[in-house]
Design an enzyme around this catalytic site. Sequence first.
Site, PDB file in Angstrom:
ATOM      1  CG  PHE A   1      -2.413   0.310   0.926  1.00  0.00           C
ATOM      2  CD1 PHE A   1      -3.014  -0.822   0.667  1.00  0.00           C
ATOM      3  CD2 PHE A   1      -3.552   0.913   0.766  1.00  0.00           C
ATOM      4  CE1 PHE A   1      -4.069  -0.993   0.311  1.00  0.00           C
ATOM      5  CE2 PHE A   1      -4.534   1.086   1.005  1.00  0.00           C
ATOM      6  CZ  PHE A   1      -5.273  -0.143  -0.016  1.00  0.00           C
TER       7      PHE A   1
ATOM      8  CD  GLN B   1      -5.492  10.060   2.470  1.00  0.00           C
ATOM      9  OE1 GLN B   1      -6.431   9.672   2.383  1.00  0.00           O
ATOM     10  NE2 GLN B   1      -4.091  10.536   2.853  1.00  0.00           N
TER      11      GLN B   1
ATOM     12  CG  HIS C   1      -8.257   8.015  -2.127  1.00  0.00           C
ATOM     13  ND1 HIS C   1      -7.596   7.510  -3.316  1.00  0.00           N
ATOM     14  CD2 HIS C   1      -7.896   7.392  -1.514  1.00  0.00           C
ATOM     15  CE1 HIS C   1      -7.362   5.663  -3.205  1.00  0.00           C
ATOM     16  NE2 HIS C   1      -7.005   5.617  -1.863  1.00  0.00           N
TER      17      HIS C   1
ATOM     18  CG  LEU D   1     -10.896   4.886  -3.051  1.00  0.00           C
ATOM     19  CD1 LEU D   1     -11.418   6.425  -2.639  1.00  0.00           C
ATOM     20  CD2 LEU D   1     -10.847   4.640  -1.423  1.00  0.00           C
TER      21      LEU D   1
ATOM     22  CD  GLU E   1      -2.821   3.904  -1.815  1.00  0.00           C
ATOM     23  OE1 GLU E   1      -2.640   5.129  -1.727  1.00  0.00           O
ATOM     24  OE2 GLU E   1      -1.846   3.785  -0.520  1.00  0.00           O
TER      25      GLU E   1
ATOM     26  NE  ARG F   1      -4.886   6.591   0.215  1.00  0.00           N
ATOM     27  CZ  ARG F   1      -5.470   6.086   0.977  1.00  0.00           C
ATOM     28  NH1 ARG F   1      -6.475   6.286   1.744  1.00  0.00           N
ATOM     29  NH2 ARG F   1      -5.821   4.957   0.693  1.00  0.00           N
TER      30      ARG F   1
ATOM     31  CG  HIS G   1     -10.262   9.128   0.554  1.00  0.00           C
ATOM     32  ND1 HIS G   1     -11.147   8.187   0.737  1.00  0.00           N
ATOM     33  CD2 HIS G   1      -9.398   8.264   1.320  1.00  0.00           C
ATOM     34  CE1 HIS G   1     -11.478   7.123   0.863  1.00  0.00           C
ATOM     35  NE2 HIS G   1      -9.831   6.863   1.602  1.00  0.00           N
TER      36      HIS G   1
ATOM     37  NE  ARG H   1      -7.391   7.854   6.216  1.00  0.00           N
ATOM     38  CZ  ARG H   1      -7.132   6.303   5.643  1.00  0.00           C
ATOM     39  NH1 ARG H   1      -6.582   5.298   5.276  1.00  0.00           N
ATOM     40  NH2 ARG H   1      -8.604   6.947   4.751  1.00  0.00           N
TER      41      ARG H   1
HETATM   42  C1  LIG Z   1     -14.512   3.960   0.046  1.00  0.00           C
HETATM   43  C2  LIG Z   1     -13.682   4.207   1.106  1.00  0.00           C
HETATM   44  C3  LIG Z   1     -12.472   3.603   1.401  1.00  0.00           C
HETATM   45  C4  LIG Z   1     -11.830   3.436   2.148  1.00  0.00           C
HETATM   46  N1  LIG Z   1     -10.833   2.244   2.802  1.00  0.00           N
HETATM   47  C5  LIG Z   1      -9.945   2.933   3.479  1.00  0.00           C
HETATM   48  C6  LIG Z   1      -9.167   1.253   3.455  1.00  0.00           C
HETATM   49  O1  LIG Z   1      -8.816   0.423   2.615  1.00  0.00           O
HETATM   50  N2  LIG Z   1      -8.385   1.634   4.930  1.00  0.00           N
HETATM   51  C7  LIG Z   1      -8.373   2.124   5.668  1.00  0.00           C
HETATM   52  O2  LIG Z   1      -7.564   2.223   6.683  1.00  0.00           O
HETATM   53  N3  LIG Z   1      -9.261   3.101   5.881  1.00  0.00           N
HETATM   54  C8  LIG Z   1      -9.888   3.263   4.581  1.00  0.00           C
HETATM   55  N4  LIG Z   1     -10.715   4.150   4.500  1.00  0.00           N
HETATM   56  C9  LIG Z   1     -10.922   5.121   5.570  1.00  0.00           C
HETATM   57  C10 LIG Z   1     -12.081   4.546   6.605  1.00  0.00           C
HETATM   58  O3  LIG Z   1     -12.830   3.967   6.228  1.00  0.00           O
HETATM   59  C11 LIG Z   1     -12.453   5.194   7.691  1.00  0.00           C
HETATM   60  O4  LIG Z   1     -11.804   6.337   7.982  1.00  0.00           O
HETATM   61  C12 LIG Z   1     -13.245   4.265   8.978  1.00  0.00           C
HETATM   62  O5  LIG Z   1     -13.984   3.517   8.747  1.00  0.00           O
HETATM   63  C13 LIG Z   1     -14.023   4.953   9.431  1.00  0.00           C
HETATM   64  O6  LIG Z   1     -14.770   4.573  10.571  1.00  0.00           O
HETATM   65  P1  LIG Z   1     -15.971   5.301  11.816  1.00  0.00           P
HETATM   66  O7  LIG Z   1     -16.358   4.597  12.825  1.00  0.00           O
HETATM   67  O8  LIG Z   1     -14.621   6.617  12.656  1.00  0.00           O
HETATM   68  O9  LIG Z   1     -16.645   6.102  10.688  1.00  0.00           O
HETATM   69  P2  LIG Z   1     -18.037   5.704   9.957  1.00  0.00           P
HETATM   70  O10 LIG Z   1     -17.305   3.677   9.513  1.00  0.00           O
HETATM   71  O11 LIG Z   1     -17.936   6.572   8.713  1.00  0.00           O
HETATM   72  O12 LIG Z   1     -19.415   5.784  11.199  1.00  0.00           O
HETATM   73  C14 LIG Z   1     -19.728   6.502  11.739  1.00  0.00           C
HETATM   74  C15 LIG Z   1     -20.729   6.078  12.196  1.00  0.00           C
HETATM   75  O13 LIG Z   1     -21.383   7.256  13.173  1.00  0.00           O
HETATM   76  C16 LIG Z   1     -22.877   7.279  12.994  1.00  0.00           C
HETATM   77  N5  LIG Z   1     -23.009   8.838  13.107  1.00  0.00           N
HETATM   78  C17 LIG Z   1     -22.649  10.301  12.299  1.00  0.00           C
HETATM   79  N6  LIG Z   1     -23.251  11.400  13.133  1.00  0.00           N
HETATM   80  C18 LIG Z   1     -24.808  10.804  13.940  1.00  0.00           C
HETATM   81  C19 LIG Z   1     -25.394  11.708  14.828  1.00  0.00           C
HETATM   82  N7  LIG Z   1     -25.244  12.622  14.396  1.00  0.00           N
HETATM   83  N8  LIG Z   1     -25.886  11.090  15.728  1.00  0.00           N
HETATM   84  C20 LIG Z   1     -25.541   9.331  16.130  1.00  0.00           C
HETATM   85  N9  LIG Z   1     -24.794   8.235  15.235  1.00  0.00           N
HETATM   86  C21 LIG Z   1     -24.289   9.178  13.465  1.00  0.00           C
HETATM   87  C22 LIG Z   1     -23.162   7.135  11.623  1.00  0.00           C
HETATM   88  O14 LIG Z   1     -24.671   6.124  11.749  1.00  0.00           O
HETATM   89  C23 LIG Z   1     -22.076   5.304  11.250  1.00  0.00           C
HETATM   90  O15 LIG Z   1     -22.262   4.823  12.953  1.00  0.00           O
HETATM   91  C24 LIG Z   1     -11.566   4.474   3.424  1.00  0.00           C
HETATM   92  C25 LIG Z   1     -13.046   5.355   3.593  1.00  0.00           C
HETATM   93  C26 LIG Z   1     -13.982   5.632   1.859  1.00  0.00           C
HETATM   94  C27 LIG Z   1     -14.636   6.106   2.438  1.00  0.00           C
END
Ligand SMILES: Cc1cc2nc3c(=O)[nH]c(=O)nc-3n(C[C@H](O)[C@H](O)[C@H](O)COP(=O)(O)OP(=O)(O)OC[C@H]3O[C@@H](n4cnc5c(N)ncnc54)[C@H](O)[C@@H]3O)c2cc1C
Lengths: 250, 604
Positions: free
Chosen positions: B133, B257, B259, B269, B272, B303, B370, B411
Amino acid sequence: MSTVLEERPAAADAIQKFTATMMIRRFDPDVDTEPRWQEFSVEMLPTDRVLDALHQIKWEQDGSLTFRRSCAHGVCGSDAMRINGRNRLACKTLMKDLDISKPVYVEAIKGLPLEKDLVVDMEPFFASYREVQPFLQSSSKPEKERLQSAEQRARFDDTTKCILCAACTSSCPVFWTDGQYFGPAAIVNAHRFIFDSRDEASEVRLDILNDKEGVWRCRTTFNCTEACPRGIQVTQAIAEVKAAVLRGRP
Amino acid sequence: MSDIPDSSTAPTRTIDGVHYHQHDIVIVGAGGAGMRAAIQAGAGASTAVISKLYPTRSHTGAAQGGMAAALANVEDDNWEWHTFDTVKGGDYLVDQDAAEILAKEAITAVLELENMGLPFNRTPEGKIDQRRFGGHTSEHGKAPVRRACYAADRTGHMILQTLFQNCVKLGINFFNEFYVLDLIMTEVDGEKRPAGVVAYELSTGELHVFQGKAVIFATGGFGKIYKTTSNAHTLTGDGVGIIWRKGLPLEDMEFFQFHPTGLAGLGILLSEAARGEGAILRNSEGERFMERYAPTIKDLAPRDIVARCMRTEIREGRGAGPNKDYLYLDITHLSPEVIDAKLPDITEFARTYLGVEPYTEPVPVLPTAHYAMGGIPTNVKAEVLSDNTTVVPGLYAAGECACVSVHGSNRLGTNSLLDINVFGKRAGDNAVEYVKTAEFAPLPDDAAEFVKGLIDQVRGATGTERIATLRRELQESMDDNAQVFRTEETLIAVTEKIQELRERFLNISVQDKGKRFNTDLLEAIELGFLLDLAEVVVYSALSRQESRGGHFREDFPKRDDEKWLVHTMAYLSGDAHSADAGDHIKLSTKPVVITNYQPMERKY
Ligand SMILES: Cc1cc2nc3c(=O)[nH]c(=O)nc-3n(C[C@H](O)[C@H](O)[C@H](O)COP(=O)(O)OP(=O)(O)OC[C@H]3O[C@@H](n4cnc5c(N)ncnc54)[C@H](O)[C@@H]3O)c2cc1C
Ligand code: SF4
Ligand code: FES
């Protein structure tokens, strides 16, 4: 220096916008006693999805149109709906792939309680899912990872793709008439663990699915397989579980 | 199945139509970070997880490529190299003590997921397989290293499913489709502490107050401030916005970031992981242009660098297509079998959404918004800070909404799935410890008053502005002016735009006046958060007169360690409704923690 750049791919410019008619089955629980069809007209680009059409209606014509969505590219499972009589994800169905010489009919998925417009109550669906014990059960506590060969891993690969969208279960005629039936999605998620070489609770799950509301209700109509937006061979997974129930082991 | 102290989702009382609940630990968000925290919290204390989406709809499920950990399953690797890569990848704005924890605990984090059932791809010996990666190298930059643990190109999906499955196993209490709109802070013995949160139940339109001894924010990112983005429609930064409105600081908000490989025109997306498996970026002449910019690791440069090189190629006339406005991601030299085994989902996206066959045709791509490097400042225990050093007892944040900071100004790929697991777990563990001795902070009588007022005001709005129009104008202006390249001129342009939009926001109309499933109302409230956060991003970006990681100022193209090797801390202060950002945003700085690695020039 300005950093403004035109970012649309050329393909989209070359092809003209087109107009489509959407027929949406509306239901407002505070006002309506019965759902009703409402017609809208939308302007679409060739890359637009049914979800874009719904957004255009909500954002430009009628803010009260209600549907679920999040990822917009077929991975979160929020927006399964009936589009021209077939269960599909709105975000994975391109408008240009539908016959737009006729109205496009969009309604909520069937068999789950209708809440509002395209939104149904998902709780019964998740309740069936929870009943099949959809989690790894294993007594070994290895220091590192448990070993699993690529072949063992491949054995249940297909059913790990499930996004719990309910397109399969809500396309199943057995489920429409008998809401107690576990339904294809729950069986798919049981399959994912029954055939995982690391799991030790297959017998328990096979027992659960041997219930009168279990696998034997499936009548192999293949609706589920056709509906699955993740391309999972749902009917085959059910058949494999049936065979395992007869064998009494995976 | 479980021995949870309190496994009921029924409110304890209802007063004036507002439902009250009490749990030791209240977790906001059910993505990877929220559920990883819940697995720790639910085993040790009465826990509620509140999420605006069904847990499995969270955007963690969209993550594709992998999760970094120096397991050394396929080649030599160790956590120290991983730490170094993280620090260098973040252009030295990373807090090095936190990066070390991230890299060390990565190994247990991956093994724990495997133990919970995650179906990782396997090596011929049956171990967890690893792939390359961007920015992950051996021996401090010598060559790309295979460090990313993965499950095809749906690693995030498998993490989200596995964590949800384990929450089901533990019988965690979920409140799904509940929107948290306010954090209640009370003063206890002269100290500010969280007393709970207020949530709006989508299906009924009713309000719920969740009293908790500890509150964990895990609400994800806010990519929807941009138009072209890989982020879900629901990633509107509500949690970060709530913290901001409470007068708590936000850190490093200027670092977003982009991407390199979003589907051109759509932003969806393409991981990578494609380049990790050998995909090549090409310009209109078919040239592998990254060779010129990063001779050692080429297409696998971090990135921020690749995104800038792509923009430069387009500016210099080497963009592809009739309008010369995109580049190609080429995987045609990989065999269909490899593509199907390792990159099935993303190739499917190219077919479905652009009608391109990746077996035989290169895929048009462009940088897409991203990941938010900035967010709610925390220490390494995931405790939220109210200034550079003071902890808010009982308040935690983890995941994309938080800024530890392990990502600095850029990142590395696969470090976020890692971040949510390592710091989600830490948030859960530390909250459990905290609630053992802490008391509930008293709830004010009018706990739900603010949200009640907000809802009534928005539902009653009968102005002339459409929410979608304002949102689109914001997103377009952010894409045009605060994307990969920024200048004072463009940042001032978008500042003025935001000021105008904030004004027009006071004159919105909401058409749906109903109580049940009123998503029209919630989109308006979400837009409010987007406007607030975009303003902080742009204001912080204007102030930082240097280029570092994801923040590139064409008018200040060099990194300036003398002046800017510091985190930005932004505070809401003064009249929140004043027109000028300068009248309600106050900026200060926070030192970067440097342990082993002195800043060096960043070459790849
Ligand atoms: C397309 C894509 C591909 C990616 N690929 C990778 C990868 O291969 N490797 C890597 O390390 N990272 C990757 N990332 C980044 C990584 O996936 C995310 O940064 C990470 O999953 C975020 O997790 P989280 O738990 O912080 O948030 P999220 O999974 O976004 O969860 C947020 C949660 O908060 C809740 N929420 C939000 N607002 C409220 C509210 N007002 N009230 C109640 N609940 C709320 C939502 O319901 C949800 O459950 C990728 C990101 C994207 C977009
Ligand atoms: S099996 Fe397919 S259709 Fe059924 S819930 Fe899973 S993803 Fe949806
Ligand atoms: S919106 Fe996520 S699957 Fe359609």
